[in-house]
Design an enzyme around this catalytic site. Structure first.
Site, PDB file in Angstrom:
ATOM      1  N   TYR A 149       0.851  -1.203   0.000  1.00 60.39           N
ATOM      2  CA  TYR A 149       0.000   0.000   0.000  1.00 60.39           C
ATOM      3  C   TYR A 149       0.889   1.257   0.000  1.00 60.39           C
ATOM      4  CZ  TYR A 149      -3.089   3.555   2.102  1.00 60.39           C
ATOM      5  OH  TYR A 149      -3.786   4.716   2.389  1.00 60.39           O
ATOM      6  N   LYS A 153       1.513   4.191  -2.969  1.00 66.07           N
ATOM      7  CA  LYS A 153       1.357   5.622  -2.684  1.00 66.07           C
ATOM      8  C   LYS A 153       2.600   6.387  -3.161  1.00 66.07           C
ATOM      9  CE  LYS A 153      -2.660   6.049  -0.644  1.00 66.07           C
ATOM     10  NZ  LYS A 153      -3.733   6.711  -1.377  1.00 66.07           N
TER      11      LYS A 153
END
Ligand code: NAD
Length: 330
Positions: A149, A153
């Site tokens: 994750y 980003k």
């Protein structure tokens, strides 16, 4: 009248952002796979659709917007992000959304695009000491996020800046640190620590047991959603592109967080530390840059936001007949 597009408007922060933009006098279109789960959208127009589909992205930006907020992502709390089971979906889904939305915004020549990155992109090696984590914006490299994750980003924020440098698209990037408040996930497996602890405390009779993942000494900071929006809008309308942290610097351990929630509830529960996905050992927002760039920083006490969030979750449980004395506790 100014116009704004909010991607992820069916989600927690997005649904609050739509409401705030409406209060500020904008015409707002929301977009998401779903409508907000816990309240009605305030958007003037709400398009249900999949931002992984480029033609859908072209369609929804077609009328042109002064401001685009790209908050859509495949995300959740530690129980979703740190098990490893959702890595491929998280990377594929969120990267596709960002690739598509950036290109669509560039082609349509929208005014300005905001992207919500995350503190999860900071390197793990700077977050091993729970008392002294380093999350200054310039500490991002050499990169070593502890989750896919976080890597997505980091990739996406770089892509936003590349579009700004090479194609002249104006972008604003914030790194959010644990945002919480009412009308967010609280029981679907995507909830984060504040909502999960509020739910467990509210649904457990006084003197009962409170399960906490790990030893509870891992540290974090939590920012109430209203201040997150204030920071987001200030950044969007400033001359600073970021990336800047938008987070609280009131760092607490998860045990302390639990103590505050128990105090709000007027309950004393016995903490039971169990195994669970944990994430980094310590994290806190470094707010020097936001103060310098915007002349503003979040300042409200954690307890204030937790009280509102606890009362909202308590009400959800009451409506479902799941408060202690009313049936099951979970
Ligand atoms: P959320 O999960 O409540 O909202 C995200 C929304 O995106 C959801 O409603 C989801 O349905 C939508 N979405 C996902 N895939 C989609 C697709 N293919 N097409 C259309 N919509 C899609 O999350 P949130 O807490 O509101 O977070 C908003 C943003 O802020 C996210 O980008 C998140 O990564 C970032 N962020 C949040 C936090 C936090 O603590 N909440 C912290 C750091 C960063």
């Amino acid at each position: 009248m100014k116009t704004a597009l909010v991607c992820g408007a069916g989600g927690f922060i997005g649904s609050h952002l739509v409401k705030r933009l409406k209060e500020d006098g904008f015409w707002v279109r929301g977009v998401d796979l779903k409508y907000p789960e816990f309240w009605n959208t305030s958007a003037d127009d709400f398009a249900i659709g999949d931002l992984r589909d480029y033609s859908f992205c072209r369609q929804i930006v077609d009328q042109g917007f002064d401001e685009v907020y790209q908050l859509a992502a495949d995300m959740g709390g530690a129980g979703f992000v740190f098990t490893g089971e959702n890595d491929a979906d998280i990377m594929q889904n969120s990267a596709s959304i960002n690739l598509n939305m950036l290109e669509a915004c560039y082609r349509r020549n929208v005014g300005r695009v905001f992207y919500s990155s995350s503190a999860c992109m900071y390197p793990e090696y700077n977050q091993l000491d729970p008392d002294n984590p380093n999350c200054a914006e310039d500490s991002a490299y050499p990169a070593e996020p502890d989750s896919e994750y976080g890597w997505e980003k980091l990739f996406s924020e770089r892509m936003y800046f590349a579009y700004q440098r090479n194609k002249g698209l104006e972008v604003r990037v914030a790194r959010y640190h644990n945002i919480f408040g009412p009308y967010g996930s609280w029981r679907d497996g995507r909830e984060k620590a504040p909502a999960a602890i509020c739910r467990k405390v509210a649904s457990t009779p006084n003197g009962g047991e409170l399960e906490i993942w790990g030893d509870g000494e891992q540290t974090r900071s939590f920012l109430y959603v209203d201040e997150c929006l204030e920071g987001t809008l200030r950044l969007m309308r400033s001359n600073s592109s970021g990336p800047v942290n938008i987070g609280s610097d009131e760092m607490v351990s998860i045990n302390q967080l639990a103590d505050i929630v128990m105090n709000i509830a007027g309950k004393k529960l016995v903490k039971n530390h169990i195994e669970g996905p944990l994430g980094v050992r310590g994290r806190n927002s470094d707010n020097k840059l936001i103060e310098q760039e915007l002349g503003w920083r979040p300042s409200r006490p954690l307890r204030e936001g937790l009280e509102k969030t606890y009362r909202w979750i308590e009400e959800q449980l009451r409506n479902k007949g799941r408060l202690p004395g009313n049936g099951a506790a979970s």
